[in-house]
Scaffold this motif. Structure first.
Motif, short mmCIF file in Angstrom:
data_model
loop_
_atom_site.label_atom_id
_atom_site.label_comp_id
_atom_site.label_asym_id
_atom_site.label_seq_id
_atom_site.Cartn_x
_atom_site.Cartn_y
_atom_site.Cartn_z
N LEU A 135 3.19 5.84 -2.83
CA LEU A 135 4.39 6.59 -3.20
C LEU A 135 4.47 6.78 -4.71
O LEU A 135 4.77 7.87 -5.19
CB LEU A 135 5.63 5.85 -2.69
CG LEU A 135 6.97 6.52 -2.89
CD1 LEU A 135 7.05 7.77 -2.02
CD2 LEU A 135 8.08 5.57 -2.52
N LEU A 136 4.19 5.73 -5.47
CA LEU A 136 4.20 5.84 -6.92
C LEU A 136 3.11 6.78 -7.42
O LEU A 136 3.32 7.55 -8.36
CB LEU A 136 4.06 4.47 -7.56
CG LEU A 136 5.28 3.55 -7.47
CD1 LEU A 136 5.00 2.23 -8.15
CD2 LEU A 136 6.50 4.20 -8.06
N GLU A 137 1.96 6.73 -6.80
CA GLU A 137 0.85 7.60 -7.21
C GLU A 137 1.17 9.07 -6.96
O GLU A 137 0.87 9.94 -7.79
CB GLU A 137 -0.44 7.20 -6.48
CG GLU A 137 -1.65 7.96 -6.91
CD GLU A 137 -2.02 7.75 -8.37
OE1 GLU A 137 -2.54 8.71 -8.98
OE2 GLU A 137 -1.77 6.66 -8.91
N GLN A 138 1.79 9.35 -5.83
CA GLN A 138 2.13 10.74 -5.50
C GLN A 138 3.22 11.29 -6.41
O GLN A 138 3.27 12.49 -6.66
CB GLN A 138 2.61 10.83 -4.05
CG GLN A 138 1.51 10.66 -3.04
CD GLN A 138 2.05 10.65 -1.61
OE1 GLN A 138 3.24 10.51 -1.38
NE2 GLN A 138 1.14 10.78 -0.65
N ASN A 139 4.09 10.43 -6.92
CA ASN A 139 5.23 10.88 -7.72
C ASN A 139 5.15 10.41 -9.16
O ASN A 139 6.18 10.24 -9.83
CB ASN A 139 6.52 10.39 -7.07
CG ASN A 139 6.72 10.99 -5.72
OD1 ASN A 139 6.79 12.19 -5.57
ND2 ASN A 139 6.77 10.14 -4.70
N ALA B 147 0.84 -1.21 0.00
CA ALA B 147 0.00 0.00 0.00
C ALA B 147 0.87 1.25 0.00
O ALA B 147 0.58 2.22 -0.73
CB ALA B 147 -0.92 0.00 1.21
N TYR B 148 1.93 1.24 0.79
CA TYR B 148 2.84 2.39 0.81
C TYR B 148 3.52 2.57 -0.54
O TYR B 148 3.66 3.69 -1.03
CB TYR B 148 3.88 2.21 1.92
CG TYR B 148 4.92 3.29 1.95
CD1 TYR B 148 4.61 4.57 2.40
CD2 TYR B 148 6.20 3.05 1.48
CE1 TYR B 148 5.54 5.58 2.39
CE2 TYR B 148 7.14 4.05 1.48
CZ TYR B 148 6.82 5.31 1.94
OH TYR B 148 7.74 6.30 1.92
#
Length: 122
Positions: free
Chosen positions: A30-34, A25-26
């Motif tokens: 993280l990939l979604e935010q960046n 999930a993290y």
């Protein structure tokens, strides 16, 4: 000593379970935010190309940074020529900067020695 080892093993097991449960999930978050920084397609060839671009971009920036260094050096030389007119405030700032550089040097030495003050590990 055995109780410490079993305690450490149980803590490591708990940490492993936490990572297994929440790690994906993290990772996805993280990939979604960046996602704006992700280059498509994410391949080894693209990574090699980007690393070469970074290297040569850094190399291309050397002349500009060298010019900025020379300007800074000229201003220091000018201050040294006019040191009679130097204010105490400027001298204090320069002394604090020198002290900070020395402190960072000492911190680097301590880290390099493995966080010891006396010397290197055998």
């Amino acid at each position: 000593m055995a109780s410490k080892i079993t305690q450490l093993q149980s803590q490591a097991c708990q940490a492993s379970k936490f990572v297994a449960k929440h790690g994906t999930a993290y990772y996805k978050q993280l990939l979604e935010q960046n996602k704006q920084y992700i280059v498509e397609p994410p391949s080894v060839e693209k990574c090699n190309e980007l690393s070469k671009q970074l290297l040569y971009t850094r190399l291309a920036s050397i002349p500009g940074r060298y010019e900025a260094f020379l300007k800074e050096l000229d201003s220091v030389k000018q201050m040294w020529k006019n040191r009679k007119e130097l204010k105490v405030e400027d001298a204090g700032i320069a002394a604090l900067f020198g002290l900070e550089c020395f402190a960072w040097y000492c911190a680097g030495e301590i880290v390099g020695r493995g966080f010891t003050f006396t010397g290197y590990y055998p």
